[in-house]
Design an enzyme around this catalytic site. Sequence first.
Site, PDB file in Angstrom:
ATOM      1  N   ARG A  80      25.951  57.421  52.102  1.00  0.00           N
ATOM      2  CA  ARG A  80      26.817  56.249  52.299  1.00  0.00           C
ATOM      3  C   ARG A  80      25.927  55.017  52.463  1.00  0.00           C
ATOM      4  NH1 ARG A  80      28.251  55.288  57.140  1.00  0.00           N
ATOM      5  NH2 ARG A  80      29.030  57.371  57.659  1.00  0.00           N
ATOM      6  N   TYR A 117      43.682  37.417  40.424  1.00  0.00           N
ATOM      7  CA  TYR A 117      44.153  38.788  40.225  1.00  0.00           C
ATOM      8  C   TYR A 117      45.211  39.142  41.284  1.00  0.00           C
ATOM      9  CZ  TYR A 117      43.912  43.877  39.890  1.00  0.00           C
ATOM     10  OH  TYR A 117      44.224  45.201  39.756  1.00  0.00           O
ATOM     11  N   ASP A 127      34.973  35.715  41.317  1.00  0.00           N
ATOM     12  CA  ASP A 127      35.272  36.987  40.662  1.00  0.00           C
ATOM     13  C   ASP A 127      34.938  36.793  39.183  1.00  0.00           C
ATOM     14  OD1 ASP A 127      36.526  39.079  39.276  1.00  0.00           O
ATOM     15  OD2 ASP A 127      38.130  39.260  40.766  1.00  0.00           O
ATOM     16  N   LYS A 160      36.349  47.091  34.310  1.00  0.00           N
ATOM     17  CA  LYS A 160      36.722  46.358  33.102  1.00  0.00           C
ATOM     18  C   LYS A 160      35.557  46.329  32.114  1.00  0.00           C
ATOM     19  CE  LYS A 160      40.311  45.978  35.726  1.00  0.00           C
ATOM     20  NZ  LYS A 160      40.632  44.840  36.539  1.00  0.00           N
TER      21      LYS A 160
HETATM   22  C1  LIG Z   1      41.061  44.666  37.895  1.00  0.00           C
HETATM   23  C2  LIG Z   1      40.613  43.478  38.624  1.00  0.00           C
HETATM   24  C3  LIG Z   1      40.311  43.539  39.984  1.00  0.00           C
HETATM   25  C4  LIG Z   1      40.473  44.797  40.799  1.00  0.00           C
HETATM   26  O1  LIG Z   1      39.574  45.793  40.405  1.00  0.00           O
HETATM   27  P1  LIG Z   1      39.857  47.371  40.484  1.00  0.00           P
HETATM   28  O2  LIG Z   1      38.614  47.957  39.913  1.00  0.00           O
HETATM   29  O3  LIG Z   1      41.085  47.658  39.708  1.00  0.00           O
HETATM   30  O4  LIG Z   1      40.036  47.690  41.943  1.00  0.00           O
HETATM   31  C5  LIG Z   1      39.837  42.392  40.598  1.00  0.00           C
HETATM   32  N1  LIG Z   1      39.689  41.230  39.913  1.00  0.00           N
HETATM   33  C6  LIG Z   1      39.996  41.131  38.605  1.00  0.00           C
HETATM   34  C7  LIG Z   1      39.823  39.834  37.903  1.00  0.00           C
HETATM   35  C8  LIG Z   1      40.464  42.246  37.917  1.00  0.00           C
HETATM   36  O5  LIG Z   1      40.781  42.135  36.620  1.00  0.00           O
END
Ligand SMILES: *Cc1c(COP(=O)(O)O)cnc(C)c1O
Length: 391
Positions: free
Chosen positions: A56, A108, A180, A205
């Site tokens: 961890r 998001y 982000d 993604k």
């Molecule tokens: C999908 C997404 C998230 C969340 O991520 P997960 O891997 O699904 O938990 C956060 N920010 C953006 C811009 C996203 O497209």
Amino acid sequence: MNKTQKFETAGRIETAFIHGGIYGDEQTGAVNTPIYQTSTYSQKELGKHKGWEYSRTGNPTRASLEALIAQLENGTAGFAFASGMAATTAALSLFKSGDRIVISSNVYGGTFRVLDKVFKNFGIDYAIADTTDLTALEQALTPDVKAILIESPANPLLTVTDIAAVAGIAKQKGILLIVDNTFMTPYLQRPLELGADIVLHSATKYLGGHSDLIAGLIVVKSEELAQRIHFIQNATGGILQPFDSFLLIRSIKTLGVRMDRHVENAEKIALILKEHKAVKVVYYPGLADAQGYEVNQKQAKNGGAMISFELADGYDYRRFFTGLKLIALAESLGGVESLACHPASMTHASIPKEIREQVGITDGLIRISVGIENIQDLTADLTGAIEEARM
Ligand SMILES: *Cc1c(COP(=O)(O)O)cnc(C)c1O
């Protein structure tokens, strides 16, 4: 392998995708980082170990990924989490009761939800601001605001925020800027170089890129934030597993070639949609008349590969989705396969309808994650589905 060992690569990012971070395995010469599928490490005597105590806290496969993403985003340290939301949650855990976070008006849906339904219960509040408008942003910066969290381009209307300008405002107020960077990846945009303090990724993604894993990443600029995030990562435990860390390292090796093809396809599709008489509006920051086009050109390599649009009156968006044959109707984005999604009922369903409509996420909005398939097959599928949608 040594925790801090970094391979000096040529400054070029395409090379760093492949050779960056902790590359290979010194012990055997293996060109790939081994999967250290272990929870613990034997210690020679009390207080004497090889730098690894418990997975961890640290794991060599995860450390390899963390060094890689830190290098790609040009930060001091990277951290890998079990999902993008786990990464966001860790970043928001920097704050305390009485603090407020300003978020851009189309972040998001899950980011909004965790603030609204989880952090608010602990006394960490939020405010929504149109961060594309710097005056509106400054008005939202009440004395309790401790951070600004933005996406650029933002989800799902692909609105562009001037990252360097917002970083300047944050610095002047002595608060943190969190970006982000999921939609762009470090290949297209590096927020820390523009003045941000923390970069978040849903590595699920584009970084993962094959729709086969869930992962999140954080990269920080300062040593102080590196220590605090490491403490939170270890204390709260939302870490990425060794196998998924390996998969992500493997995926990042092809990020440059994948993104080039994603963007090439997206640029063509955006133009075709824009010219199409059955399309009312197209949102794509790579179009010269898009909101924030110049700002995006200044801070990013190109407009990325996400496109949103609305069909003209007389066309039914539900029939568009059922008319698609190749492109799947699915949540998520950034994989090699093209996906279509309906933000109002899918990714942004957790945002109340009034707020959705205020910010322009109408029921007719369609979002496409443009994949790397043959462009003619993609355009044939899209134009065929638009034809099917005619009422
Ligand atoms: C999908 C997404 C998230 C969340 O991520 P997960 O891997 O699904 O938990 C956060 N920010 C953006 C811009 C996203 O497209």
